[in-house]
Design a protein around this motif. Sequence first.
Motif, mmCIF file in Angstrom:
data_model
loop_
_atom_site.group_PDB
_atom_site.id
_atom_site.type_symbol
_atom_site.label_atom_id
_atom_site.label_comp_id
_atom_site.label_asym_id
_atom_site.label_seq_id
_atom_site.Cartn_x
_atom_site.Cartn_y
_atom_site.Cartn_z
ATOM 1 N N MET A 48 0.815 -1.213 0.000
ATOM 2 C CA MET A 48 0.000 0.000 0.000
ATOM 3 C C MET A 48 0.852 1.268 0.000
ATOM 4 O O MET A 48 0.553 2.232 -0.715
ATOM 5 N N VAL A 49 1.912 1.281 0.800
ATOM 6 C CA VAL A 49 2.780 2.458 0.842
ATOM 7 C C VAL A 49 3.459 2.658 -0.507
ATOM 8 O O VAL A 49 3.519 3.777 -1.043
ATOM 9 N N ALA A 50 3.972 1.576 -1.074
ATOM 10 C CA ALA A 50 4.631 1.682 -2.380
ATOM 11 C C ALA A 50 3.650 2.160 -3.444
ATOM 12 O O ALA A 50 3.985 3.015 -4.277
ATOM 13 N N LEU A 51 2.430 1.629 -3.410
ATOM 14 C CA LEU A 51 1.423 2.050 -4.392
ATOM 15 C C LEU A 51 1.125 3.535 -4.265
ATOM 16 O O LEU A 51 1.015 4.248 -5.276
ATOM 17 N N THR A 52 0.976 4.009 -3.042
ATOM 18 C CA THR A 52 0.661 5.420 -2.822
ATOM 19 C C THR A 52 1.762 6.322 -3.368
ATOM 20 O O THR A 52 1.494 7.309 -4.065
ATOM 21 N N ASN A 125 -11.642 -0.243 -1.212
ATOM 22 C CA ASN A 125 -11.596 -0.597 -2.629
ATOM 23 C C ASN A 125 -10.200 -1.037 -3.048
ATOM 24 O O ASN A 125 -9.207 -0.406 -2.649
ATOM 25 N N PRO A 126 -10.074 -2.099 -3.840
ATOM 26 C CA PRO A 126 -8.753 -2.482 -4.371
ATOM 27 C C PRO A 126 -8.175 -1.339 -5.187
ATOM 28 O O PRO A 126 -8.886 -0.654 -5.924
ATOM 29 N N ARG A 127 -6.892 -1.130 -5.059
ATOM 30 C CA ARG A 127 -6.231 -0.037 -5.758
ATOM 31 C C ARG A 127 -5.232 -0.618 -6.746
ATOM 32 O O ARG A 127 -4.540 -1.596 -6.453
ATOM 33 N N SER A 128 -5.171 -0.018 -7.924
ATOM 34 C CA SER A 128 -4.324 -0.568 -8.977
ATOM 35 C C SER A 128 -2.968 0.122 -9.018
ATOM 36 O O SER A 128 -2.861 1.322 -8.804
ATOM 37 N N PHE A 129 -1.932 -0.671 -9.258
ATOM 38 C CA PHE A 129 -0.606 -0.131 -9.490
ATOM 39 C C PHE A 129 -0.547 0.445 -10.897
ATOM 40 O O PHE A 129 -0.959 -0.225 -11.854
ATOM 41 N N PRO A 130 -0.047 1.654 -11.064
ATOM 42 C CA PRO A 130 0.084 2.186 -12.430
ATOM 43 C C PRO A 130 1.167 1.436 -13.192
ATOM 44 O O PRO A 130 2.194 1.051 -12.626
ATOM 45 N N GLN A 131 0.916 1.195 -14.466
ATOM 46 C CA GLN A 131 1.910 0.511 -15.302
ATOM 47 C C GLN A 131 2.873 1.563 -15.845
ATOM 48 O O GLN A 131 2.647 2.170 -16.880
ATOM 49 N N ILE A 132 3.954 1.749 -15.127
ATOM 50 C CA ILE A 132 4.889 2.813 -15.485
ATOM 51 C C ILE A 132 6.145 2.280 -16.170
ATOM 52 O O ILE A 132 6.890 3.037 -16.780
ATOM 53 N N VAL A 133 6.387 0.969 -16.033
ATOM 54 C CA VAL A 133 7.568 0.364 -16.639
ATOM 55 C C VAL A 133 7.120 -0.643 -17.686
ATOM 56 O O VAL A 133 6.175 -1.413 -17.454
ATOM 57 N N MET A 210 9.417 -5.806 0.579
ATOM 58 C CA MET A 210 9.805 -6.147 -0.786
ATOM 59 C C MET A 210 8.809 -7.116 -1.410
ATOM 60 O O MET A 210 8.450 -6.991 -2.584
ATOM 61 N N ALA A 211 8.351 -8.081 -0.622
ATOM 62 C CA ALA A 211 7.358 -9.025 -1.131
ATOM 63 C C ALA A 211 6.056 -8.307 -1.490
ATOM 64 O O ALA A 211 5.423 -8.626 -2.502
ATOM 65 N N GLY A 212 5.661 -7.333 -0.671
ATOM 66 C CA GLY A 212 4.445 -6.579 -0.976
ATOM 67 C C GLY A 212 4.552 -5.816 -2.275
ATOM 68 O O GLY A 212 3.607 -5.782 -3.077
ATOM 69 N N VAL A 213 5.709 -5.205 -2.511
ATOM 70 C CA VAL A 213 5.911 -4.480 -3.769
ATOM 71 C C VAL A 213 5.871 -5.447 -4.946
ATOM 72 O O VAL A 213 5.281 -5.155 -5.998
ATOM 73 N N MET A 214 6.484 -6.627 -4.782
ATOM 74 C CA MET A 214 6.490 -7.606 -5.872
ATOM 75 C C MET A 214 5.087 -8.115 -6.169
ATOM 76 O O MET A 214 4.700 -8.249 -7.342
ATOM 77 N N VAL A 215 4.319 -8.397 -5.126
ATOM 78 C CA VAL A 215 2.951 -8.868 -5.328
ATOM 79 C C VAL A 215 2.114 -7.797 -6.022
ATOM 80 O O VAL A 215 1.371 -8.075 -6.974
ATOM 81 N N GLY A 216 2.234 -6.548 -5.536
ATOM 82 C CA GLY A 216 1.466 -5.470 -6.159
ATOM 83 C C GLY A 216 1.854 -5.246 -7.602
ATOM 84 O O GLY A 216 0.994 -5.020 -8.464
ATOM 85 N N THR A 217 3.148 -5.330 -7.907
ATOM 86 C CA THR A 217 3.599 -5.126 -9.280
ATOM 87 C C THR A 217 3.133 -6.257 -10.184
ATOM 88 O O THR A 217 2.736 -6.039 -11.334
#
Length: 329
Positions: A48-52, A125-133, A210-217
Amino acid sequence: MDIFLQQLINGLTLGSVYAVVALGYTMVYGIIQLINFAHGEVVMVGAMVALTVIGALAASGSMPPFLILTAGVLCAVPVCMILGYLLERVAYRPLRGAPRLAPLITAIGVSIILQHVALLIFSRNPRSFPQIVANPVFDIGGASISAVQIAIMLISLAMMAALTFVVYRTRLGMAMRATSENPAVAGLMGIDINRVITFTFVLGAALGAMAGVMVGTYYGIAHYKMGALLGMKAFSAAVLGGIGNLGGAMLGGLLLGVVEALGTGYIGDATDLCNVEWLSTALAERCADQGHMILFGSNYQDVFAFVVLIIVLVFRPSGLLGERVGDRA
């Protein structure tokens, strides 16, 4: 053969994430014999923090994509490390000498509290990671593997290797192993037990971030309840491999991911993430572009993992790489 290879790739990707999260469980258990059921929520906070951060920087459009992703990671990891420190200092340290049921119930309570705090901060609500890469998809023998999947497996492997080096090749790792063997004797030898235990929680929380960022990505979404099932499966992976054993956590995570993926590929009906109604149009387009993918998998996906866990524990209660040990005095 194409289905087998595709699901094997998906399983190794998922298993790499399970392994990283399972390491957080197994380190804490190995040191103080505590099952930190709030670890899944630490993973959720990291996502969540990484997504924000990534979402805010991407909206500004003032930074290159790689730097945006790096900024998200650099914000998520310290936040989770602080959270891990607070959990150990406030919730678990006062109960270190209490009967085992007390810290177990506390861990479950902390997990619920973190879920609801995240609900208040980030909404339900589920929040989407932007596709930036860019995420190109490569063909391997008729199966597809994306750049994100490759990155997840390589980063997970690097973190596992780094953790193994820290535990077995550094003075702090020696102190961790001594504390795990006998805290009282380690304290008499001059080891700061509180410092070692705190470091273990903080290091596990960093891996969780790190695992949270990987899962979100990988999945493209984050949700305040995402840590509950993920944490339970990672804990199951740690038990499957032999909880308290670093190699066992890695093996259990990879095995659990592969079993889930193969079960999804050959049994049950698959649910493509792109067809889930509550997803945004932008995220659905992202799924279609990536082309991978069965992300939520079969309706029986969760069953496969726990059936294998039960079968293994029936014949080897200590796990695949675990050893029978006596209770500490």
